[in-house]
Enzyme design. Structure first.
Site, mmCIF file in Angstrom:
data_model
loop_
_atom_site.group_PDB
_atom_site.id
_atom_site.type_symbol
_atom_site.label_atom_id
_atom_site.label_comp_id
_atom_site.label_asym_id
_atom_site.label_seq_id
_atom_site.Cartn_x
_atom_site.Cartn_y
_atom_site.Cartn_z
ATOM 1 N N ALA A 1 0.830 -1.196 0.000
ATOM 2 C CA ALA A 1 0.000 0.000 0.000
ATOM 3 C C ALA A 1 0.873 1.258 0.000
ATOM 4 C CB ALA A 1 -0.910 0.003 1.220
ATOM 5 N N GLY B 1 1.474 -5.635 0.993
ATOM 6 C CA GLY B 1 0.512 -5.912 -0.065
ATOM 7 C C GLY B 1 1.121 -6.531 -1.299
ATOM 8 N N GLU C 1 0.991 -10.043 -0.620
ATOM 9 C CA GLU C 1 -0.409 -10.462 -0.672
ATOM 10 C C GLU C 1 -0.908 -10.587 -2.114
ATOM 11 O OE1 GLU C 1 -2.273 -8.975 3.514
ATOM 12 O OE2 GLU C 1 -1.529 -7.401 2.174
ATOM 13 N N GLU D 1 3.773 -5.670 8.331
ATOM 14 C CA GLU D 1 2.746 -4.794 8.897
ATOM 15 C C GLU D 1 2.856 -4.628 10.415
ATOM 16 O OE1 GLU D 1 1.040 -5.870 4.903
ATOM 17 O OE2 GLU D 1 2.275 -6.844 6.419
#
Length: 262
Positions: A66, A110, A113, A133
């Protein structure tokens, strides 16, 4: 559609989707999210495209996750109407065609991910993976906490999640997180080569195989036998297709099959 932050190229039967924000290490903002979601829709709906490869622009980063600068500035990463696809337009966006991640650098948060959302992963020898994170007081809530423990041994996944430490491509290969490691300058060609191997097969058989795999993953094989019901229903449909008849004919006639996609 004309995309700016996701480049969409057609290479025969293969769609090459490139996250195009190298100046921001290919971090995800709302525009990337929207364009990737729509690019995947275009790929899914194009009968001439059978496999997709996703990579990042430049030679350092697949995706840095992100865009935290956008978040810090109070700007939402979620475009209007894009929440249905999940983070980056992909993490909850099921497409029944194979998707390969060509990880050409670091894939953090991300970025990992996104790779976890893909069916296959080809990684550069310089690639790294990680869910950092917890180091920032947040969670890997775009599928990392759900998918990583399903794709590698549980204790390895828990350690990666609670320490936030990165994993090298070599370690990712050892734990089965990725399919292969290749020289840095060969990651996209190697991913396309893998895609072309898939394209040698009957497209509907490949897509239905993917559907059965994912529908059956979390369903019991025994009581009730829901997984077998899914398997038998979709497998029986395959036998009625022209490609099933063509495949057996081609085998008997010792020739390459001519797939028509129905």
């Amino acid at each position: 559609m004309n995309f700016e932050t996701v480049l969409f190229e057609k290479k025969g039967r293969v769609a090459l989707l490139t996250i195009n924000r190298p100046q921001a290490m290919n971090a995800i903002n709302s525009q990337v999210w929207w364009e990737m979601g729509n690019a995947l829709e275009e790929f899914a709906n194009d009968p001439e495209l059978w496999v997709a490869v996703i990579t990042g622009a430049g030679n350092r980063s697949f995706c840095a996750g992100a865009d935290l600068k956008e978040v810090a500035a109070g700007r939402s990463l979620v475009p209007e109407g894009g929440e249905k696809w999940g983070f980056a337009g992909i993490t909850q966006h099921f497409v029944n065609k194979p998707i390969i991640a060509a990880v050409n650098g670091f894939a953090l948060g991300g970025g990992t991910e996104i790779a976890l959302s893909c069916d296959l992963v080809v990684a550069s020898e310089l690639a790294t993976f990680g869910l950092p994170e917890v180091k920032r007081g947040i969670l890997a809530a775009a599928g990392g906490l759900l998918r990583l423990p399903r794709q590698i041994p549980l204790k390895i996944a828990v350690e990666a999640i609670v320490t936030g430490e990165s994993m090298t491509a070599t370690d990712a290969l050892r734990w089965g997180l990725i399919n292969r490691v290749v020289p840095h300058d060969q990651v996209v060609p190697a991913a396309i080569e893998l895609a072309l191997k898939i394209c040698e097969n009957a497209p509907l058989a490949v897509r239905t195989s993917k559907e059965i795999i994912y529908q059956g993953l979390d369903v019991s094989l025994d009581h009730p036998p829901r997984a077998w019901e899914i398997n038998e229903k979709l497998s029986s449909e395959v036998l009625s297709w022209e490609d099933a008849k063509e495949g057996t004919r081609a085998f008997a006639e010792k020739r390459k099959p001519n797939w028509i996609g129905r």
